[in-house]
Design a protein around this motif. Structure first.
Motif, short mmCIF file in Angstrom:
data_model
loop_
_atom_site.label_atom_id
_atom_site.label_comp_id
_atom_site.label_asym_id
_atom_site.label_seq_id
_atom_site.Cartn_x
_atom_site.Cartn_y
_atom_site.Cartn_z
N VAL A 39 -62.05 37.80 -69.27
CA VAL A 39 -62.89 37.78 -68.08
C VAL A 39 -63.32 39.21 -67.75
O VAL A 39 -62.49 40.12 -67.70
CB VAL A 39 -62.15 37.17 -66.87
N LEU A 40 -64.62 39.38 -67.51
CA LEU A 40 -65.17 40.67 -67.10
C LEU A 40 -65.40 40.65 -65.60
O LEU A 40 -66.11 39.78 -65.09
CB LEU A 40 -66.49 40.93 -67.82
N VAL A 41 -64.79 41.59 -64.88
CA VAL A 41 -64.93 41.68 -63.42
C VAL A 41 -65.80 42.89 -63.09
O VAL A 41 -65.49 44.02 -63.49
CB VAL A 41 -63.55 41.81 -62.74
N ILE A 42 -66.87 42.64 -62.37
CA ILE A 42 -67.79 43.70 -61.98
C ILE A 42 -67.42 44.17 -60.58
O ILE A 42 -67.60 43.45 -59.59
CB ILE A 42 -69.26 43.22 -61.99
N GLY A 43 -66.88 45.37 -60.49
CA GLY A 43 -66.49 45.93 -59.20
C GLY A 43 -65.00 45.84 -58.95
O GLY A 43 -64.43 44.75 -59.02
N ALA A 44 -64.37 46.97 -58.67
CA ALA A 44 -62.95 47.00 -58.31
C ALA A 44 -62.82 47.38 -56.85
O ALA A 44 -62.02 48.22 -56.46
CB ALA A 44 -62.19 47.99 -59.19
N GLY A 45 -63.65 46.73 -56.01
CA GLY A 45 -63.68 47.04 -54.59
C GLY A 45 -63.11 45.92 -53.75
O GLY A 45 -62.06 45.35 -54.07
N GLY A 46 -63.82 45.56 -52.66
CA GLY A 46 -63.30 44.57 -51.73
C GLY A 46 -63.07 43.22 -52.35
O GLY A 46 -62.00 42.62 -52.22
N PRO A 50 -58.66 41.43 -54.68
CA PRO A 50 -57.87 40.19 -54.78
C PRO A 50 -58.18 39.40 -56.05
O PRO A 50 -57.30 38.77 -56.63
CB PRO A 50 -58.26 39.41 -53.53
N LEU A 51 -59.43 39.45 -56.48
CA LEU A 51 -59.82 38.75 -57.70
C LEU A 51 -59.02 39.26 -58.90
O LEU A 51 -58.42 38.49 -59.65
CB LEU A 51 -61.32 38.96 -57.93
N LEU A 52 -58.99 40.57 -59.07
CA LEU A 52 -58.24 41.15 -60.18
C LEU A 52 -56.75 40.88 -60.08
O LEU A 52 -56.08 40.56 -61.07
CB LEU A 52 -58.49 42.66 -60.24
N LEU A 53 -56.21 41.01 -58.88
CA LEU A 53 -54.78 40.79 -58.69
C LEU A 53 -54.38 39.37 -59.08
O LEU A 53 -53.37 39.16 -59.77
CB LEU A 53 -54.39 41.07 -57.23
N VAL A 65 -62.73 45.64 -66.42
CA VAL A 65 -63.02 46.11 -65.07
C VAL A 65 -64.13 47.16 -65.14
O VAL A 65 -63.97 48.19 -65.79
CB VAL A 65 -61.78 46.74 -64.40
N VAL A 66 -65.25 46.88 -64.46
CA VAL A 66 -66.38 47.80 -64.45
C VAL A 66 -66.54 48.41 -63.07
O VAL A 66 -66.70 47.69 -62.08
CB VAL A 66 -67.69 47.08 -64.82
#
Length: 258
Positions: A39-46, A50-53, A65-66
């Motif tokens: 899975v590619l996640v765009i943005g390690a912000g708000g 929680p999405l990444l965690l 993580v981009v």
């Protein structure tokens, strides 16, 4: 290079994912599917926090993580994957360290740069699914178009002030499924304010990012009802959800009738 796939769970993994394994909709087969997913996640912000965690905790085997930004004090009101000690550190490094601490099963690929026309397709095509939690329209359109070209599902979320939205795009499939442009038009008519301009409730990011992680896991496992053809709207002040049916725009410049 040949990719390595997990074919059975270790004893530690059986303990770690025990609450998944007892779900008939997941079980061992589903957990192995997650461990072998990318899975590619765009943005390690708000939204990305929680999405990444939750994706890492769930055992999604490879997470990209981009983010080209660094952690700022003003981020910590909502970007819970980061902490005070990581201020001025690249967000992808801060996020990667946290995710590896949560789950050593997970491989983290970091991209400390902004996506553009020359790199987006190569990155997107290496993943099974893209989850967009970015904070600007230009990147949203870029990701939407790349996912359409590369035939990769896209789970997209956005927040502003007290409101959130969430949907899944599979416009590359041969039916009435829309893309991002179908819903929001082209770039020149879609520019609005940002969270930096109008603000955002910090906990709202947790709500929508968590919902987004659920949709990603559902898509990877092929369970439940997909949010394709549905835009989910959340009003945190009114504590209400609204589901809006969506369909392809025949005049869409990307996926419409040519």
């Amino acid at each position: 290079m040949t990719e390595e796939f997990e074919e059975e769970l270790t004893d530690d993994q059986i303990d770690r994912y025990a609450r998944h394994l007892v779900l008939p909709e997941v079980g061992e087969e589903g957990q192995l599917k997650l461990l072998n997913s990318k899975v590619l996640v765009i943005g390690a912000g708000g939204l990305g926090s929680p999405l990444l965690l939750y994706l890492a905790a769930a055992g999604v085997g490879t997470i990209g993580v981009v983010d080209d930004d660094k952690v700022d004090l003003s981020n910590l009101q909502r970007q819970v994957i980061h902490d005070t000690d990581h201020i001025d550190h690249p967000k992808v490094q801060s996020a990667s360290a946290r995710l590896k601490a949560i789950n050593p099963d997970v491989t983290i690929n970091t991209y400390e740069f902004r996506l553009n026309d020359t790199n987006v397709d190569e990155i997107v095509q290496a993943y099974d699914l893209v989850a967009d939690g970015c904070d600007n329209f230009k990147t949203r359109y870029l990701i939407n178009d790349a996912c359409y070209r590369q035939k990769v599902p896209l789970v997209s979320a956005a927040i502003m002030r007290f409101d959130g939205q969430l949907t899944t795009f599979r416009a590359f499939e041969d039916d009435d499924k829309p893309c991002y442009r179908c819903l929001f038009g082209d770039e020149q008519i879609a520019e609005k304010g940002s969270c930096a301009d109008v603000g955002v409730l910090g906990a709202l990011a947790g709500t929508m990012g968590s919902l987004q992680s659920v949709e990603v896991i559902k898509e990877l496992l092929g369970i439940g009802e997909s949010l394709e053809n549905t835009l989910l709207l959340y009003d945190s002040l009114g504590t209400s959800f609204h589901r809006m049916k969506t369909k392809r725009d025949p005049a869409c410049t990307l996926c419409g009738n040519k």
